[in-house]
Structure formats: structure tokens, C-alpha cells
Design an enzyme around this catalytic site. Structure first.
Site, PDB file in Angstrom:
ATOM      1  N   HIS A   1     -18.658  48.939  30.894  1.00  0.00           N
ATOM      2  CA  HIS A   1     -18.358  47.819  31.584  1.00  0.00           C
ATOM      3  C   HIS A   1     -18.067  47.897  32.983  1.00  0.00           C
ATOM      4  CE1 HIS A   1     -16.548  43.966  31.989  1.00  0.00           C
ATOM      5  NE2 HIS A   1     -17.111  43.595  30.859  1.00  0.00           N
TER       6      HIS A   1
ATOM      7  N   ASP B   1     -19.468  43.638  22.903  1.00  0.00           N
ATOM      8  CA  ASP B   1     -20.720  43.807  22.021  1.00  0.00           C
ATOM      9  C   ASP B   1     -20.904  44.811  21.007  1.00  0.00           C
ATOM     10  OD1 ASP B   1     -21.906  42.880  25.281  1.00  0.00           O
ATOM     11  OD2 ASP B   1     -21.685  41.549  23.576  1.00  0.00           O
TER      12      ASP B   1
HETATM   13  C1  SDX Z   1     -21.062  42.111  29.034  1.00  0.00           C
HETATM   14  O1  SDX Z   1     -19.206  41.636  33.436  1.00  0.00           O
HETATM   15  C2  SDX Z   1     -18.817  41.062  32.513  1.00  0.00           C
HETATM   16  O2  SDX Z   1     -17.621  40.807  32.239  1.00  0.00           O
HETATM   17  C3  SDX Z   1     -19.625  41.264  31.206  1.00  0.00           C
HETATM   18  C4  SDX Z   1     -19.212  40.755  29.932  1.00  0.00           C
HETATM   19  C5  SDX Z   1     -18.789  39.300  29.828  1.00  0.00           C
HETATM   20  O3  SDX Z   1     -17.800  38.853  28.844  1.00  0.00           O
HETATM   21  O4  SDX Z   1     -19.351  38.516  30.676  1.00  0.00           O
HETATM   22  O5  SDX Z   1     -18.047  41.682  29.555  1.00  0.00           O
HETATM   23  C6  SDX Z   1     -20.236  40.881  28.760  1.00  0.00           C
HETATM   24  O6  SDX Z   1     -22.055  42.095  29.498  1.00  0.00           O
HETATM   25  C7  SDX Z   1     -20.405  43.640  28.205  1.00  0.00           C
HETATM   26  C8  SDX Z   1     -21.440  44.590  28.709  1.00  0.00           C
HETATM   27  C9  SDX Z   1     -22.618  44.647  27.772  1.00  0.00           C
HETATM   28  N1  SDX Z   1     -23.668  45.534  28.217  1.00  0.00           N
HETATM   29  C10 SDX Z   1     -23.837  46.714  27.459  1.00  0.00           C
HETATM   30  O7  SDX Z   1     -23.269  47.082  26.533  1.00  0.00           O
HETATM   31  C11 SDX Z   1     -25.072  47.526  27.861  1.00  0.00           C
HETATM   32  C12 SDX Z   1     -24.675  48.969  27.968  1.00  0.00           C
HETATM   33  N2  SDX Z   1     -23.579  49.074  29.113  1.00  0.00           N
HETATM   34  C13 SDX Z   1     -24.347  49.417  30.540  1.00  0.00           C
HETATM   35  O8  SDX Z   1     -25.743  48.904  30.844  1.00  0.00           O
HETATM   36  C14 SDX Z   1     -23.267  49.360  31.481  1.00  0.00           C
HETATM   37  O9  SDX Z   1     -22.006  49.744  31.118  1.00  0.00           O
HETATM   38  C15 SDX Z   1     -22.889  48.019  32.037  1.00  0.00           C
HETATM   39  C16 SDX Z   1     -24.262  47.326  32.583  1.00  0.00           C
HETATM   40  C17 SDX Z   1     -22.279  47.209  31.248  1.00  0.00           C
HETATM   41  C18 SDX Z   1     -22.202  48.473  33.345  1.00  0.00           C
HETATM   42  O10 SDX Z   1     -22.680  49.168  34.363  1.00  0.00           O
HETATM   43  P1  SDX Z   1     -22.170  49.614  35.949  1.00  0.00           P
HETATM   44  O11 SDX Z   1     -20.852  48.897  35.971  1.00  0.00           O
HETATM   45  O12 SDX Z   1     -23.019  49.170  36.837  1.00  0.00           O
HETATM   46  O13 SDX Z   1     -21.963  50.973  35.400  1.00  0.00           O
HETATM   47  P2  SDX Z   1     -23.011  52.169  35.918  1.00  0.00           P
HETATM   48  O14 SDX Z   1     -24.408  51.771  35.338  1.00  0.00           O
HETATM   49  O15 SDX Z   1     -22.600  52.195  37.392  1.00  0.00           O
HETATM   50  O16 SDX Z   1     -22.281  53.148  35.065  1.00  0.00           O
HETATM   51  C19 SDX Z   1     -21.738  54.292  35.537  1.00  0.00           C
HETATM   52  C20 SDX Z   1     -22.276  55.653  34.997  1.00  0.00           C
HETATM   53  C21 SDX Z   1     -23.727  55.767  35.098  1.00  0.00           C
HETATM   54  O17 SDX Z   1     -23.835  57.206  34.896  1.00  0.00           O
HETATM   55  P3  SDX Z   1     -24.252  58.146  36.462  1.00  0.00           P
HETATM   56  O18 SDX Z   1     -25.431  57.634  37.100  1.00  0.00           O
HETATM   57  O19 SDX Z   1     -22.882  57.904  37.014  1.00  0.00           O
HETATM   58  O20 SDX Z   1     -24.028  59.620  35.742  1.00  0.00           O
HETATM   59  O21 SDX Z   1     -22.147  55.421  33.433  1.00  0.00           O
HETATM   60  C22 SDX Z   1     -23.378  55.351  32.989  1.00  0.00           C
HETATM   61  C23 SDX Z   1     -24.501  55.287  34.179  1.00  0.00           C
HETATM   62  O22 SDX Z   1     -25.593  55.686  33.879  1.00  0.00           O
HETATM   63  N3  SDX Z   1     -23.346  54.329  31.829  1.00  0.00           N
HETATM   64  C24 SDX Z   1     -23.724  54.688  30.884  1.00  0.00           C
HETATM   65  C25 SDX Z   1     -23.594  53.409  29.939  1.00  0.00           C
HETATM   66  N4  SDX Z   1     -22.991  52.529  31.090  1.00  0.00           N
HETATM   67  C26 SDX Z   1     -23.061  53.211  32.066  1.00  0.00           C
HETATM   68  N5  SDX Z   1     -24.509  55.624  29.991  1.00  0.00           N
HETATM   69  C27 SDX Z   1     -24.751  55.638  28.756  1.00  0.00           C
HETATM   70  N6  SDX Z   1     -24.659  54.441  28.097  1.00  0.00           N
HETATM   71  C28 SDX Z   1     -23.819  53.243  28.529  1.00  0.00           C
HETATM   72  N7  SDX Z   1     -23.730  52.386  27.930  1.00  0.00           N
END
Ligand code: SDX
Length: 426
Positions: free
Chosen positions: A303, A360
Site C-alpha cells: 500500500h 483487497d
Molecule cells: C487500494 O491509495 C489507497 O488508499 C488505495 C486503496 C483505497 O482504499 O483507495 O487502499 C485501495 O488500491 C489498495 C491497493 C491495491 N493494490 C494492490 O494490491 C496491487 C498490488 N500492490 C502494489 O501494486 C503496490 O503495493 C501499490 C500500488 C499498492 C503501492 O505501490 P507504491 O506505494 O508505489 O509502492 P512501491 O511500488 O514503491 O513499492 C515499494 C517496493 C517496490 O520494490 P523495490 O523496487 O523498492 O525493490 O515494494 C515492491 C515494489 O516493487 N512492491 C511489491 C508489491 N507492492 C510493492 N512487490 C510485490 N508485490 C507487491 N504487491
């Protein structure tokens, strides 16, 4: 604590006022910075940027806290109802008994759609994704309610908010019934909000529909969990669209479009499909290795704000157990989800990145057990989030400093050059 920040560029220093909130991080006010320093601030994805001042929802991502107008989400989920939370988000306070009666009556008597609206659905293929239908249908509402076009009139803003909260279940149920080839079901005024929705989704003319109080309560709680979440991507979309004065139904349609994305509200569908792809507990190690090898993300995990447990995920998990128990369903995917959560929460890859289950992760198993296909999951999210979107939209219009949103950029393209005739190119 200081009341200003000083930023120095070369020989020049710029004092920037610090604004304090009631809780959470204070902000550095950069509104005059460009005019004084001829520099923009740079923050793609807005990871360090407050886009507005708000009194609606507060999230402490490190502590895993979510408050709606100061009330913790777990208390609201346990003790309140979705319509009561709608009143709270829209008006700032939990309603008195009399206020709730009036609010519930107002919403109930706006649940029907214009008779002509039903033909709108016929334009879609039966296999259209219900989110495509929702995006189109809600945008089309703009054509039916010309009497609430003046967004600067608080009464017209209020009627639009009530119409949206009331009609989203009717539209969502129609999108579902249309995809199933079943006849549309008219709302019934004697039913509660969530009961009305479940009946419009699952009743058929061939037999009487029997309500299940446990499923009604679960649906209502799921709506509460999804109602609002500060300035997330879809809410920011609604605010930006609304800042131009666009019709509220069109702004909500823009929010639905943004929510559909797999990184946002579309993750509940993606998370269940991921669990189906993993299939069994034995396949978890190989799948997790694929995540660590960056082949794909663990859907339902991570998140932007929560770097601890998403408090909604805990309530969602409890609701999942209740629904499966009530229906006597032993869904093997629940075992996969629980084992996957355990593996991920003990693996340094996820711990180091502070990746925890979000809302989710368990919602898909619950909704599938209730009879919804995966392509309806984000529709339910949009139905619930409509009150958050429209409450934030309303708050924006009540802010006297409101301006049209217009971000700037760091330009790295070609500097000025003269047109070259085609014969001189290449
Ligand atoms: C919702 O914003 C809100 O409030 C949204 C929400 C709402 O109620 O409105 O809460 C609803 O959208 C919840 C989130 C649902 N999405 C998912 O479950 C999809 C999977 N999650 C990711 O896509 C991700 O975690 C995000 C998009 C939710 C957040 O991404 P960020 O904040 O941009 O974090 P990031 O991509 O910078 O991640 C930091 C690190 C990265 O690795 P490095 O490059 O630093 O090595 O963590 C990794 C990312 O690659 N990472 C993940 C991951 N989420 C982040 N790696 C594997 N699996 C994941 N799910």
C-alpha cells in the site's frame, strides 16, 4: 516546532510557512514558491505532496490507523451501518435518530432510475466488463439530471450526492443482472440499503427472494470498509475533475475509471485470480519466488500509505470467516490465502518493503462466497466508494480557496527549433 521552513537555492533563501493539522504530518506551504523562486517542486505520484486540506478521513500508515471523521474504522464496521457512515462522511457527524430517519428516507426515495435509463444497458454486449458498464452508465446520469448542474449551489450538490449514493446499487445490480442474462429488479422501499442491493442482484421472478441477515450484515460491513480512504488515486481523480466545475456524475464516472486499474480497486479481482492461479498451498513457494524475481506483484499486498497492517484487511478477514461459516463453504482458496499471508509476512523480501495484506486480499474470497463473479468485485468497491468520492468533492466546493487543479512539469524535451521541410528530413 518551527512555523516555517527555509529553502536555499544558490545565494537565495526562501521562507516557506508550515501549516499544522489536528494530527499527522504538518505541511510546508509551497503555493508561493514558484512565484518567488522560479522553481517548481517535483513529486510524480505525489508520495510527499498534500493536494488539499481535508477533515474527512485520516490514515496513519505506520500505525495502521484509519479514522472517518475521527471514528476508527473497526468501531464503525462493528457498530455502525453503511448509511450511517454515509451521513458521517457527508455531514461530519453521526446522525441523531431523527436525522438518520430523514437521511435514510431521502436515499431510499432516490433509488429508482429514470425509466428510459434501462435501455442504456442494451447498448453493451452481455460479456462487457461490469466496470465498463458502470463507467458509461454513471457518466450518462449527467444527461438525466440537468436540475443539479450548478455545482456552486449547495442544495444542488446535496441532491447530486443523495442521488449518487441511492442509485449506485441500482445501477450496479443492473450491470450484474445484465451480464447474467437475468431481468432487472426494481428496488423496494421497505428494505434496508444493503438488503435492497442483494435482492436486486440475486432475486429472480420465478421465486420469492429470501434475505439472509448474515450476508446482509456482511455486505453492509464490506461497504463501510470501502467507503473512503483519504486522497487515493480515484478520489484525487474526482477532485481534479470536479475542480473544473464538471457535472458531479461525470466526475464520479472518472473516479470509477481510475478505480478499475489493477493497482487500485481492480486489485480485488486480481488478488482472487492470483489465488486461483496458485491453486494449492504446495504451489505457494514457487509463486512467491516469482514475486521476488519481479515477474509479478503479490496482488492484495502492499500500500502507498500503510506500511503496517491495513486495518480494513483485519475486519475483512473476520467477515470472510463469518460468511464462509454461515454458508457452510470450505473454500480451499481461503487456506491458500492464509498460508500465503503467513509466508509473505515472514519473508524478508516483504518485511523489508513493509508489504502487508491490504483490503483487497480477503475481499475476493468473501464476495465469491456471496455469489458475485470476480468481474463484479471492483463494481462493489465503486458502489461503496461513491460516498467517499462525493464527500470529498463536496468538501472541495466548500473550500473558499478552491482552484482548478493544474500541475506543472519538469520539461526535458527539445528546446525551440525551426520547422524543417520534408525534403530536408531523414
Ligand atoms: C487500494 O491509495 C489507497 O488508499 C488505495 C486503496 C483505497 O482504499 O483507495 O487502499 C485501495 O488500491 C489498495 C491497493 C491495491 N493494490 C494492490 O494490491 C496491487 C498490488 N500492490 C502494489 O501494486 C503496490 O503495493 C501499490 C500500488 C499498492 C503501492 O505501490 P507504491 O506505494 O508505489 O509502492 P512501491 O511500488 O514503491 O513499492 C515499494 C517496493 C517496490 O520494490 P523495490 O523496487 O523498492 O525493490 O515494494 C515492491 C515494489 O516493487 N512492491 C511489491 C508489491 N507492492 C510493492 N512487490 C510485490 N508485490 C507487491 N504487491
Amino acid at each position: 516546532m518551527s512555523d516555517k521552513a527555509t529553502l536555499t537555492i544558490g545565494e537565495k533563501s526562501f521562507d516557506l510557512p508550515i501549516m499544522k493539522g489536528s494530527t499527522g504530518p504538518d505541511v510546508v506551504d509551497v503555493r508561493k514558491f514558484y512565484a518567488e523562486a522560479d522553481h517548481f517542486t517535483f513529486d510524480p505520484g505525489f508520495t510527499s505532496t498534500a493536494s488539499c486540506e481535508s477533515k474527512i478521513t485520516y490514515i496513519d500508515g505506520d500505525a495502521g490507523i484509519l479514522l472517518h471523521r475521527g471514528y476508527p474504522i473497526d468501531q464503525l464496521a462493528e457498530k455502525s451501518s453503511f448509511l450511517e457512515v454515509c451521513h458521517l462522511l457527508l455531514n461530519g457527524e453521526l446522525p441523531t435518530a431523527d436525522e438518520f430517519r430523514k437521511f435514510e428516507h431521502n436515499i431510499t426515495y432516490h433509488t429508482m432510475l429514470h425509466a428510459q435509463f434501462d435501455s442504456f444497458f442494451q447498448g453493451f454486449r452481455r460479456d462487457a466488463h461490469p466496470m465498463a458498464v458502470m463507467t458509461g452508465a454513471v457518466g450518462a446520469l449527467s444527461a438525466f439530471y440537468a436540475d443539479s448542474l450548478n455545482v456552486d449551489d449547495p442544495k444542488q450538490r446535496e441532491i447530486s450526492a443523495h442521488r449518487l449514493i441511492a442509485k449506485m446499487p441500482t445501477i450496479a445490480a443492473r450491470a450484474f443482472q445484465y451480464s447474467q442474462g437475468r431481468p432487472f429488479v426494481t428496488p423496494r422501499n421497505e428494505l434496508s440499503y444493503s438488503e435492497n442491493f442483494l435482492r436486486m442482484c440475486f432475486s429472480v421472478p420465478a421465486e420469492d427472494w429470501v434475505p439472509n441477515p448474515v450476508l446482509t450484515r456482511a455486505m453492509d460491513r464490506i461497504f463501510i470498509l470501502h467507503a473512503d480512504h483519504e486522497q487515493n488515486a480515484s478520489t484525487s481523480t474526482v477532485r481534479l475533475a470536479g475542480s473544473s466545475g464538471a457535472h458531479p456524475f461525470a466526475c464520479i464516472a472518472a473516479g470509477i475509471a481510475c478505480l478499475w486499474g489493477p493497482s487500485h480497486g481492480g486489485a480485488n479481482q486480481e488478488a482472487l485470480e492470483m489465488l486461483e492461479e496458485i491453486g494449492t498451498v504446495e504451489n505457494i513457494p514457487a509463486y512467491v519466488q516469482g514475486v521476488k524475481d519481479r515477474k509479478y506483484k503479490l496482488m492484495g499486498f502492499g500500500h502507498r500509505v500503510y506500511k503496517n497492517f491495513d486495518p480494513r484487511a483485519k475486519v475483512m478477514q473476520k467477515t470472510c470467516y463469518e460468511v464462509l461459516d454461515q454458508l457452510g463453504i470450505n473454500d480451499p482458496l481461503l487456506q491458500v490465502a492464509m498460508e500465503l499471508e503467513k509466508v509473505a509476512l515472514s519473508d524478508p523480501f516483504f518485511i523489508d518493503r513493509k508489504l502487508y495484506p491490504n483490503i483487497d486480499f480477503y475481499s475476493g474470497i468473501t464476495l465469491r462466497a456471496m455469489g458475485f463473479p470476480t468481474n463484479m468485485f471492483t463494481v462493489l468497491f465503486a458502489l461503496a466508494r461513491t460516498v467517499g468520492w462525493i464527500s470529498q468533492w463536496k468538501e472541495m466546493f466548500e473550500d473558499p480557496s478552491r482552484k482548478i487543479g493544474r500541475p506543472r512539469q519538469l520539461y526535458t524535451g527539445p528546446t525551440q527549433r525551426d520547422y524543417a521541410p520534408v525534403e530536408t528530413r531523414g
